[in-house]
Scaffold this motif. Structure first.
Motif, PDB file in Angstrom:
ATOM      1  N   ASN A  81      28.258 -41.770 -33.313  1.00  0.00           N
ATOM      2  CA  ASN A  81      27.223 -41.091 -32.800  1.00  0.00           C
ATOM      3  C   ASN A  81      26.843 -40.201 -34.662  1.00  0.00           C
ATOM      4  OD1 ASN A  81      26.125 -42.404 -30.882  1.00  0.00           O
ATOM      5  ND2 ASN A  81      27.149 -41.123 -29.450  1.00  0.00           N
ATOM      6  N   PHE A  82      27.939 -40.434 -35.211  1.00  0.00           N
ATOM      7  CA  PHE A  82      27.951 -39.780 -36.592  1.00  0.00           C
ATOM      8  C   PHE A  82      26.768 -39.287 -36.976  1.00  0.00           C
ATOM      9  CE2 PHE A  82      28.247 -43.314 -39.543  1.00  0.00           C
ATOM     10  CZ  PHE A  82      27.401 -42.603 -40.530  1.00  0.00           C
ATOM     11  N   ALA A  83      25.873 -39.956 -37.262  1.00  0.00           N
ATOM     12  CA  ALA A  83      24.314 -40.350 -37.698  1.00  0.00           C
ATOM     13  C   ALA A  83      23.087 -39.864 -37.205  1.00  0.00           C
ATOM     14  CB  ALA A  83      24.380 -41.879 -38.039  1.00  0.00           C
ATOM     15  N   GLU A  84      23.947 -40.042 -35.400  1.00  0.00           N
ATOM     16  CA  GLU A  84      22.891 -39.127 -34.582  1.00  0.00           C
ATOM     17  C   GLU A  84      22.617 -37.624 -34.363  1.00  0.00           C
ATOM     18  OE1 GLU A  84      22.365 -41.648 -31.443  1.00  0.00           O
ATOM     19  OE2 GLU A  84      21.636 -42.679 -32.611  1.00  0.00           O
ATOM     20  N   GLU A  85      23.846 -37.581 -34.312  1.00  0.00           N
ATOM     21  CA  GLU A  85      24.129 -35.791 -33.643  1.00  0.00           C
ATOM     22  C   GLU A  85      25.538 -35.066 -35.648  1.00  0.00           C
ATOM     23  OE1 GLU A  85      27.267 -36.272 -30.777  1.00  0.00           O
ATOM     24  OE2 GLU A  85      25.570 -36.952 -29.380  1.00  0.00           O
ATOM     25  N   LYS A  86      25.055 -33.966 -35.593  1.00  0.00           N
ATOM     26  CA  LYS A  86      25.845 -33.144 -37.064  1.00  0.00           C
ATOM     27  C   LYS A  86      27.424 -32.588 -36.324  1.00  0.00           C
ATOM     28  CE  LYS A  86      22.431 -30.529 -38.720  1.00  0.00           C
ATOM     29  NZ  LYS A  86      21.821 -29.322 -38.875  1.00  0.00           N
ATOM     30  N   SER A  87      27.758 -34.621 -37.260  1.00  0.00           N
ATOM     31  CA  SER A  87      28.953 -34.011 -36.353  1.00  0.00           C
ATOM     32  C   SER A  87      29.897 -33.478 -38.205  1.00  0.00           C
ATOM     33  CB  SER A  87      29.762 -35.830 -37.409  1.00  0.00           C
ATOM     34  OG  SER A  87      30.815 -35.798 -37.299  1.00  0.00           O
ATOM     35  N   GLN A  88      30.968 -32.534 -37.049  1.00  0.00           N
ATOM     36  CA  GLN A  88      31.696 -31.484 -38.288  1.00  0.00           C
ATOM     37  C   GLN A  88      33.618 -32.296 -38.239  1.00  0.00           C
ATOM     38  OE1 GLN A  88      30.783 -28.536 -38.458  1.00  0.00           O
ATOM     39  NE2 GLN A  88      28.863 -29.820 -38.099  1.00  0.00           N
ATOM     40  N   ARG A  89      32.827 -33.454 -38.486  1.00  0.00           N
ATOM     41  CA  ARG A  89      34.288 -34.253 -38.680  1.00  0.00           C
ATOM     42  C   ARG A  89      34.412 -34.167 -40.690  1.00  0.00           C
ATOM     43  NH1 ARG A  89      35.788 -39.912 -35.419  1.00  0.00           N
ATOM     44  NH2 ARG A  89      38.410 -39.323 -36.036  1.00  0.00           N
ATOM     45  N   ARG A  90      35.929 -34.741 -40.797  1.00  0.00           N
ATOM     46  CA  ARG A  90      36.206 -34.184 -41.815  1.00  0.00           C
ATOM     47  C   ARG A  90      37.352 -35.162 -42.276  1.00  0.00           C
ATOM     48  NH1 ARG A  90      36.360 -28.784 -46.126  1.00  0.00           N
ATOM     49  NH2 ARG A  90      34.046 -28.362 -44.798  1.00  0.00           N
ATOM     50  N   MET A 134      43.681 -52.130 -47.905  1.00  0.00           N
ATOM     51  CA  MET A 134      42.506 -51.571 -48.093  1.00  0.00           C
ATOM     52  C   MET A 134      42.607 -49.809 -48.182  1.00  0.00           C
ATOM     53  SD  MET A 134      40.629 -53.413 -44.887  1.00  0.00           S
ATOM     54  CE  MET A 134      38.512 -52.602 -45.629  1.00  0.00           C
ATOM     55  N   LEU A 135      41.182 -50.003 -48.407  1.00  0.00           N
ATOM     56  CA  LEU A 135      40.836 -47.560 -48.068  1.00  0.00           C
ATOM     57  C   LEU A 135      40.634 -48.420 -46.862  1.00  0.00           C
ATOM     58  CD1 LEU A 135      38.307 -47.243 -51.422  1.00  0.00           C
ATOM     59  CD2 LEU A 135      40.638 -46.325 -50.747  1.00  0.00           C
ATOM     60  N   ARG A 136      41.092 -47.092 -45.709  1.00  0.00           N
ATOM     61  CA  ARG A 136      40.798 -46.827 -44.642  1.00  0.00           C
ATOM     62  C   ARG A 136      40.692 -45.284 -44.450  1.00  0.00           C
ATOM     63  NH1 ARG A 136      39.455 -50.462 -41.457  1.00  0.00           N
ATOM     64  NH2 ARG A 136      40.865 -52.168 -41.743  1.00  0.00           N
ATOM     65  N   LEU A 137      39.763 -45.091 -43.590  1.00  0.00           N
ATOM     66  CA  LEU A 137      38.926 -43.403 -43.166  1.00  0.00           C
ATOM     67  C   LEU A 137      40.149 -43.199 -42.060  1.00  0.00           C
ATOM     68  CD1 LEU A 137      35.543 -43.920 -42.260  1.00  0.00           C
ATOM     69  CD2 LEU A 137      36.514 -42.588 -44.209  1.00  0.00           C
ATOM     70  N   LYS A 138      40.675 -41.996 -42.131  1.00  0.00           N
ATOM     71  CA  LYS A 138      41.868 -41.099 -41.531  1.00  0.00           C
ATOM     72  C   LYS A 138      41.047 -39.803 -40.958  1.00  0.00           C
ATOM     73  CE  LYS A 138      45.814 -44.055 -42.857  1.00  0.00           C
ATOM     74  NZ  LYS A 138      46.241 -44.359 -42.030  1.00  0.00           N
ATOM     75  N   ASP A 139      41.291 -39.291 -40.414  1.00  0.00           N
ATOM     76  CA  ASP A 139      41.497 -37.452 -40.206  1.00  0.00           C
ATOM     77  C   ASP A 139      41.901 -36.507 -41.087  1.00  0.00           C
ATOM     78  OD1 ASP A 139      39.269 -37.187 -37.802  1.00  0.00           O
ATOM     79  OD2 ASP A 139      41.531 -38.107 -36.274  1.00  0.00           O
ATOM     80  N   PHE A 140      41.016 -35.929 -41.268  1.00  0.00           N
ATOM     81  CA  PHE A 140      41.655 -35.219 -43.435  1.00  0.00           C
ATOM     82  C   PHE A 140      42.982 -34.279 -42.181  1.00  0.00           C
ATOM     83  CE2 PHE A 140      41.731 -31.794 -45.898  1.00  0.00           C
ATOM     84  CZ  PHE A 140      42.628 -32.170 -47.031  1.00  0.00           C
ATOM     85  N   GLU A 141      43.674 -33.947 -43.072  1.00  0.00           N
ATOM     86  CA  GLU A 141      44.948 -33.879 -42.918  1.00  0.00           C
ATOM     87  C   GLU A 141      46.136 -33.494 -43.866  1.00  0.00           C
ATOM     88  OE1 GLU A 141      47.406 -35.593 -39.873  1.00  0.00           O
ATOM     89  OE2 GLU A 141      46.960 -35.627 -38.700  1.00  0.00           O
ATOM     90  N   ARG A 142      45.646 -31.825 -44.040  1.00  0.00           N
ATOM     91  CA  ARG A 142      46.180 -31.521 -46.047  1.00  0.00           C
ATOM     92  C   ARG A 142      47.852 -31.719 -46.328  1.00  0.00           C
ATOM     93  NH1 ARG A 142      48.398 -27.241 -49.002  1.00  0.00           N
ATOM     94  NH2 ARG A 142      46.992 -26.543 -50.266  1.00  0.00           N
ATOM     95  N   GLU A 143      48.338 -31.838 -45.028  1.00  0.00           N
ATOM     96  CA  GLU A 143      50.009 -31.804 -45.632  1.00  0.00           C
ATOM     97  C   GLU A 143      50.035 -33.752 -45.184  1.00  0.00           C
ATOM     98  OE1 GLU A 143      49.014 -30.130 -42.606  1.00  0.00           O
ATOM     99  OE2 GLU A 143      48.870 -28.510 -43.658  1.00  0.00           O
ATOM    100  N   TRP A 190      33.323 -36.083 -46.498  1.00  0.00           N
ATOM    101  CA  TRP A 190      33.232 -34.844 -45.076  1.00  0.00           C
ATOM    102  C   TRP A 190      32.143 -34.829 -44.556  1.00  0.00           C
ATOM    103  CZ3 TRP A 190      36.206 -30.367 -47.778  1.00  0.00           C
ATOM    104  CH2 TRP A 190      37.760 -30.528 -48.102  1.00  0.00           C
ATOM    105  N   VAL A 191      31.975 -35.094 -43.072  1.00  0.00           N
ATOM    106  CA  VAL A 191      31.138 -35.430 -43.081  1.00  0.00           C
ATOM    107  C   VAL A 191      29.524 -34.149 -42.948  1.00  0.00           C
ATOM    108  CG1 VAL A 191      29.269 -37.034 -41.301  1.00  0.00           C
ATOM    109  CG2 VAL A 191      31.131 -37.579 -42.039  1.00  0.00           C
ATOM    110  N   ASP A 192      30.549 -33.549 -42.879  1.00  0.00           N
ATOM    111  CA  ASP A 192      29.558 -32.350 -42.512  1.00  0.00           C
ATOM    112  C   ASP A 192      29.033 -31.394 -43.730  1.00  0.00           C
ATOM    113  OD1 ASP A 192      32.276 -31.586 -43.213  1.00  0.00           O
ATOM    114  OD2 ASP A 192      32.116 -28.984 -42.626  1.00  0.00           O
ATOM    115  N   GLU A 193      29.695 -31.607 -44.713  1.00  0.00           N
ATOM    116  CA  GLU A 193      28.999 -31.335 -46.324  1.00  0.00           C
ATOM    117  C   GLU A 193      27.871 -32.085 -46.620  1.00  0.00           C
ATOM    118  OE1 GLU A 193      31.503 -30.526 -49.163  1.00  0.00           O
ATOM    119  OE2 GLU A 193      32.535 -29.144 -47.934  1.00  0.00           O
ATOM    120  N   ILE A 194      27.745 -33.941 -46.044  1.00  0.00           N
ATOM    121  CA  ILE A 194      27.110 -34.439 -46.744  1.00  0.00           C
ATOM    122  C   ILE A 194      25.859 -33.893 -45.534  1.00  0.00           C
ATOM    123  CG2 ILE A 194      25.667 -36.697 -45.994  1.00  0.00           C
ATOM    124  CD1 ILE A 194      28.963 -37.902 -46.324  1.00  0.00           C
ATOM    125  N   TYR A 195      25.558 -33.530 -44.306  1.00  0.00           N
ATOM    126  CA  TYR A 195      24.997 -32.938 -43.518  1.00  0.00           C
ATOM    127  C   TYR A 195      24.514 -31.693 -44.227  1.00  0.00           C
ATOM    128  CZ  TYR A 195      24.624 -35.675 -39.003  1.00  0.00           C
ATOM    129  OH  TYR A 195      24.403 -36.676 -38.386  1.00  0.00           O
TER     130      TYR A 195
END
Length: 142
Positions: free
Chosen positions: A83-92, A103-112, A128-133
C-alpha cells in the motif's frame, strides 16, 4: 468523495517525466494507468497512487539505475509494502547489492548496515519514500 485523476500532461508536469516516458512505461506494463476510449481517440488518466509510482521511478532513474533495474525495484517495493502508493508511507529504505543473487535489493534503512556495505565497497542507494511523497505533495500544491 471520488478519487482525483490526472491526465498524461498533468502527470508529466507533476512528476517531471516526459510524455514519451509515460507512454513507454505504460507499454512495458510498469505503470499502467486507466485508459478510456473517447470518440476518435483515447484518454489516459493517472490516479494519485500511480503518480507516487511515477515519482519513485523518476527518483530511481535520477540516481543512475537503468530502466530494467528501476522497474524491478518498483516491483520489490510493491511486494514489501503493497500500500505504499495509496497511503503516505514513512518508510526509509536502501538499495544494496545482494551478492548471493547478484542484484540490488531493498532493505530497511539502517545507518550501521549502510556503512558496513560501503566499507565492503558495495553501493548503497537511499530510497526514502517519505521524501518522495513530500516532493510530490509540493508539486501538487503548485
Amino acid at each position: 468523495m471520488g478519487e482525483i485523476f490526472f491526465t498524461s500532461k498533468d502527470a508529466a508536469k507533476i512528476t517531471g517525466c516526459t510524455l514519451r516516458q509515460l507512454q513507454y512505461w505504460r507499454e512495458k506494463g510498469v505503470i499502467v494507468p486507466m485508459v478510456s476510449a473517447t470518440g476518435t481517440g483515447r484518454s489516459v488518466y493517472y490516479s494519485r497512487s500511480e503518480l507516487v509510482e511515477l515519482a519513485v521511478m523518476v527518483n530511481l532513474l535520477s540516481v543512475g539505475l537503468t530502466f530494467e533495474s528501476a522497474s524491478g525495484v518498483l516491483q520489490q517495493l510493491r511486494e514489501i509494502e503493497p500500500n505504499f502508493a495509496e497511503e503516505k508511507s514513512q518508510r526509509r529504505l536502501m538499495l544494496v547489492f545482494d551478492t548471493s543473487e547478484g542484484m540490488l535489493r531493498l532493505k530497511d534503512f539502517e545507518r550501521e548496515s549502510a556503512i558496513a556495505f560501503l566499507d565492503q565497497g558495495f553501493p548503497v542507494i537511499p530510497v526514502w519514500v517519505d521524501e518522495i511523497y513530500q516532493k510530490l505533495d509540493a508539486q501538487l500544491l503548485n
